[in-house]
Design a protein around this motif. Structure first.
Motif, PDB file in Angstrom:
ATOM      1  N   LYS A 126       1.687  13.749   0.021  1.00  0.00           N
ATOM      2  CA  LYS A 126       1.787  13.143  -0.187  1.00  0.00           C
ATOM      3  C   LYS A 126       1.084  11.873  -0.631  1.00  0.00           C
ATOM      4  CE  LYS A 126       5.898  13.519  -3.678  1.00  0.00           C
ATOM      5  NZ  LYS A 126       7.328  12.615  -3.917  1.00  0.00           N
ATOM      6  N   ALA A 127       1.077  11.195   0.866  1.00  0.00           N
ATOM      7  CA  ALA A 127       0.084   9.778   1.370  1.00  0.00           C
ATOM      8  C   ALA A 127      -1.624  10.444   0.871  1.00  0.00           C
ATOM      9  CB  ALA A 127       0.767   9.470   2.774  1.00  0.00           C
ATOM     10  N   PHE A 128      -1.890  11.279   1.475  1.00  0.00           N
ATOM     11  CA  PHE A 128      -3.154  12.088   1.383  1.00  0.00           C
ATOM     12  C   PHE A 128      -3.686  11.797  -0.503  1.00  0.00           C
ATOM     13  CE2 PHE A 128      -5.935  15.235   0.785  1.00  0.00           C
ATOM     14  CZ  PHE A 128      -6.890  15.348   1.025  1.00  0.00           C
ATOM     15  N   LEU A 129      -2.624  12.260  -1.081  1.00  0.00           N
ATOM     16  CA  LEU A 129      -2.990  12.014  -2.573  1.00  0.00           C
ATOM     17  C   LEU A 129      -3.152  10.971  -2.707  1.00  0.00           C
ATOM     18  CD1 LEU A 129      -1.007  14.763  -4.107  1.00  0.00           C
ATOM     19  CD2 LEU A 129      -3.752  14.853  -3.487  1.00  0.00           C
ATOM     20  N   ASN A 130      -2.416  10.041  -2.726  1.00  0.00           N
ATOM     21  CA  ASN A 130      -1.791   8.930  -3.583  1.00  0.00           C
ATOM     22  C   ASN A 130      -3.441   7.656  -2.351  1.00  0.00           C
ATOM     23  OD1 ASN A 130       0.315   7.785  -4.814  1.00  0.00           O
ATOM     24  ND2 ASN A 130       0.022   6.727  -3.137  1.00  0.00           N
ATOM     25  N   PHE A 131      -4.101   7.823  -1.193  1.00  0.00           N
ATOM     26  CA  PHE A 131      -4.767   7.026  -1.360  1.00  0.00           C
ATOM     27  C   PHE A 131      -5.717   6.637  -1.960  1.00  0.00           C
ATOM     28  CE2 PHE A 131      -8.652   6.484   1.172  1.00  0.00           C
ATOM     29  CZ  PHE A 131      -8.212   5.216   2.046  1.00  0.00           C
ATOM     30  N   PRO A 132      -6.482   7.687  -2.267  1.00  0.00           N
ATOM     31  CA  PRO A 132      -7.370   7.803  -3.746  1.00  0.00           C
ATOM     32  C   PRO A 132      -7.216   7.467  -4.592  1.00  0.00           C
ATOM     33  CG  PRO A 132      -7.571   9.969  -3.413  1.00  0.00           C
ATOM     34  CD  PRO A 132      -6.014   9.382  -1.975  1.00  0.00           C
ATOM     35  N   LEU A 133      -5.932   7.698  -5.180  1.00  0.00           N
ATOM     36  CA  LEU A 133      -5.336   7.527  -6.498  1.00  0.00           C
ATOM     37  C   LEU A 133      -5.206   5.314  -6.803  1.00  0.00           C
ATOM     38  CD1 LEU A 133      -2.660   9.671  -7.519  1.00  0.00           C
ATOM     39  CD2 LEU A 133      -5.563   9.107  -8.122  1.00  0.00           C
ATOM     40  N   GLU A 134      -4.853   5.044  -5.600  1.00  0.00           N
ATOM     41  CA  GLU A 134      -4.918   3.615  -5.001  1.00  0.00           C
ATOM     42  C   GLU A 134      -6.470   2.761  -5.520  1.00  0.00           C
ATOM     43  OE1 GLU A 134      -1.384   0.766  -2.944  1.00  0.00           O
ATOM     44  OE2 GLU A 134      -1.022   3.682  -1.589  1.00  0.00           O
ATOM     45  N   HIS A 135      -7.268   3.417  -4.618  1.00  0.00           N
ATOM     46  CA  HIS A 135      -8.243   2.653  -4.109  1.00  0.00           C
ATOM     47  C   HIS A 135      -9.189   2.793  -5.414  1.00  0.00           C
ATOM     48  CE1 HIS A 135      -7.242   2.865   0.060  1.00  0.00           C
ATOM     49  NE2 HIS A 135      -8.035   2.388   0.206  1.00  0.00           N
ATOM     50  N   PHE A 160       0.867  -0.840  -0.197  1.00  0.00           N
ATOM     51  CA  PHE A 160       0.134  -0.339  -0.026  1.00  0.00           C
ATOM     52  C   PHE A 160       0.602   0.774   0.125  1.00  0.00           C
ATOM     53  CE2 PHE A 160      -2.796  -2.799   1.987  1.00  0.00           C
ATOM     54  CZ  PHE A 160      -4.087  -3.182   1.336  1.00  0.00           C
ATOM     55  N   ARG A 161       0.911   1.903  -1.461  1.00  0.00           N
ATOM     56  CA  ARG A 161       1.954   2.920  -1.305  1.00  0.00           C
ATOM     57  C   ARG A 161       1.940   4.856  -0.350  1.00  0.00           C
ATOM     58  NH1 ARG A 161       7.239   5.082  -0.709  1.00  0.00           N
ATOM     59  NH2 ARG A 161       7.110   6.718  -2.504  1.00  0.00           N
ATOM     60  N   TYR A 162       0.364   4.459   0.091  1.00  0.00           N
ATOM     61  CA  TYR A 162       0.113   4.999   1.096  1.00  0.00           C
ATOM     62  C   TYR A 162       0.254   5.158   2.482  1.00  0.00           C
ATOM     63  CZ  TYR A 162      -3.924   3.381   2.956  1.00  0.00           C
ATOM     64  OH  TYR A 162      -4.417   2.262   3.571  1.00  0.00           O
ATOM     65  N   LYS A 163       0.569   3.763   2.506  1.00  0.00           N
ATOM     66  CA  LYS A 163       1.270   3.703   4.019  1.00  0.00           C
ATOM     67  C   LYS A 163       2.742   3.738   3.888  1.00  0.00           C
ATOM     68  CE  LYS A 163      -2.810   0.135   5.430  1.00  0.00           C
ATOM     69  NZ  LYS A 163      -2.791  -1.033   5.538  1.00  0.00           N
ATOM     70  N   GLU A 164       3.428   3.386   2.803  1.00  0.00           N
ATOM     71  CA  GLU A 164       4.844   3.409   2.956  1.00  0.00           C
ATOM     72  C   GLU A 164       5.131   5.102   3.165  1.00  0.00           C
ATOM     73  OE1 GLU A 164       6.475   1.942  -0.956  1.00  0.00           O
ATOM     74  OE2 GLU A 164       5.414   0.084  -0.179  1.00  0.00           O
ATOM     75  N   LEU A 165       4.045   6.230   2.265  1.00  0.00           N
ATOM     76  CA  LEU A 165       4.719   7.340   2.363  1.00  0.00           C
ATOM     77  C   LEU A 165       4.259   7.787   3.615  1.00  0.00           C
ATOM     78  CD1 LEU A 165       2.651   8.220  -1.005  1.00  0.00           C
ATOM     79  CD2 LEU A 165       5.196   8.720  -0.766  1.00  0.00           C
ATOM     80  N   LEU A 166       3.153   7.662   4.065  1.00  0.00           N
ATOM     81  CA  LEU A 166       3.115   8.125   5.586  1.00  0.00           C
ATOM     82  C   LEU A 166       4.489   7.502   6.816  1.00  0.00           C
ATOM     83  CD1 LEU A 166      -0.392   6.923   5.805  1.00  0.00           C
ATOM     84  CD2 LEU A 166       0.053   9.301   6.122  1.00  0.00           C
ATOM     85  N   VAL A 167       5.174   6.367   6.688  1.00  0.00           N
ATOM     86  CA  VAL A 167       5.979   5.705   6.871  1.00  0.00           C
ATOM     87  C   VAL A 167       7.255   7.253   6.438  1.00  0.00           C
ATOM     88  CG1 VAL A 167       7.598   4.851   7.515  1.00  0.00           C
ATOM     89  CG2 VAL A 167       5.177   3.292   7.682  1.00  0.00           C
ATOM     90  N   GLU A 168       7.561   7.093   5.815  1.00  0.00           N
ATOM     91  CA  GLU A 168       8.197   8.824   5.179  1.00  0.00           C
ATOM     92  C   GLU A 168       8.254  10.029   5.690  1.00  0.00           C
ATOM     93  OE1 GLU A 168       8.673   8.020   1.204  1.00  0.00           O
ATOM     94  OE2 GLU A 168       8.710   5.903   1.050  1.00  0.00           O
ATOM     95  N   LYS A 169       6.700  10.066   5.856  1.00  0.00           N
ATOM     96  CA  LYS A 169       6.599  10.929   6.449  1.00  0.00           C
ATOM     97  C   LYS A 169       6.086  12.388   5.684  1.00  0.00           C
ATOM     98  CE  LYS A 169       8.479  11.623  11.018  1.00  0.00           C
ATOM     99  NZ  LYS A 169       8.504   9.473  11.740  1.00  0.00           N
ATOM    100  N   LYS A 170       5.933  12.347   4.239  1.00  0.00           N
ATOM    101  CA  LYS A 170       4.731  12.541   3.280  1.00  0.00           C
ATOM    102  C   LYS A 170       4.367  12.459   3.285  1.00  0.00           C
ATOM    103  CE  LYS A 170       9.383  11.315   0.854  1.00  0.00           C
ATOM    104  NZ  LYS A 170       9.939  10.561  -0.606  1.00  0.00           N
ATOM    105  N   TYR A 171       2.879  13.177   4.274  1.00  0.00           N
ATOM    106  CA  TYR A 171       1.441  12.992   4.746  1.00  0.00           C
ATOM    107  C   TYR A 171       0.883  14.064   3.541  1.00  0.00           C
ATOM    108  CZ  TYR A 171       3.835  12.439   9.285  1.00  0.00           C
ATOM    109  OH  TYR A 171       4.445  11.996  10.204  1.00  0.00           O
TER     110      TYR A 171
END
Length: 186
Positions: free
Chosen positions: A74-83, A61-72
């Motif tokens: 990008k994670a916010f944008l990536n979440f709906p794209l992944e879904h 789940f790329r959005y979870k990786e981005l959260l770990v990387e503190k790229k909040y």
């Protein structure tokens, strides 16, 4: 990244995606496998119209990786794209049972399970090439544990280093990949 490198990367991606779109329309390509959610969204309408297969290759789940990387953001944008990518793809390649369990149940019929890992039986009869030992000055009495991949920010290199310090004397870890941030890993 430097602006000229970034621009060159963007131009390359643009050319590549245009080429893929043209090949889809012309019938030169009937299946696309991608790990990029934006490509799923870009190619999905064309694949639907021209009856092409669009496969989303999901390793995490790329959005979870981005959260770990503190790229909040990008994670916010990536979440709906992944879904959306899961929904719009013909199939989803998944590499672990945990990923399958974490995906919504209605997607189960789309999943192709290709487990990450290795079947050691496949390699049991192979003759070992000892040139690697000489090249990296590893005593031939040691067995090699390989880590093959590229460095990404969320990868826990410190754990690999810690584990390596607790190995039996006849084992060594050999790391293969682009680890430019770590010159002398272990």
């Amino acid at each position: 990244k430097k602006p000229d490198i970034l621009l060159g990367d963007l131009l390359f991606r643009l050319k590549l995606n245009i080429r893929i779109l043209m090949d889809l329309i012309d019938g030169q390509m009937d299946t696309i496998i991608t790990r990029k959610p934006y490509q799923v969204l870009l190619f999905a309408p064309i694949c639907y119209i021209f009856r092409r297969k669009l496969i989303y290759d999901m390793h995490s789940f790329r959005y979870k990786e981005l959260l770990v990387e503190k790229k909040y953001f990008k994670a916010f944008l990536n979440f709906p794209l992944e879904h959306l990518s899961w929904i719009m793809s013909s199939f989803i390649i998944v590499i672990s049972k945990q990923l399958i369990d974490d995906l919504p149940k209605f997607l189960k019929k789309k999943i192709i399970f290709l487990q990450n890992g290795v079947d050691l039986e496949e390699f049991s009869s192979l003759k070992i090439d000892k040139s690697m030992y000489e090249k990296y000055q590893i005593p031939k009495s040691k067995k090699i544990i390989g880590f093959i991949g590229n460095y990404i920010d969320w990868l826990d290199i410190e754990t690999i280093q810690g584990v390596s310090k607790n190995l039996k004397d006849n084992l060594v870890i050999l790391v293969v990949g682009d680890f430019h941030k770590y010159k002398n890993l272990i």
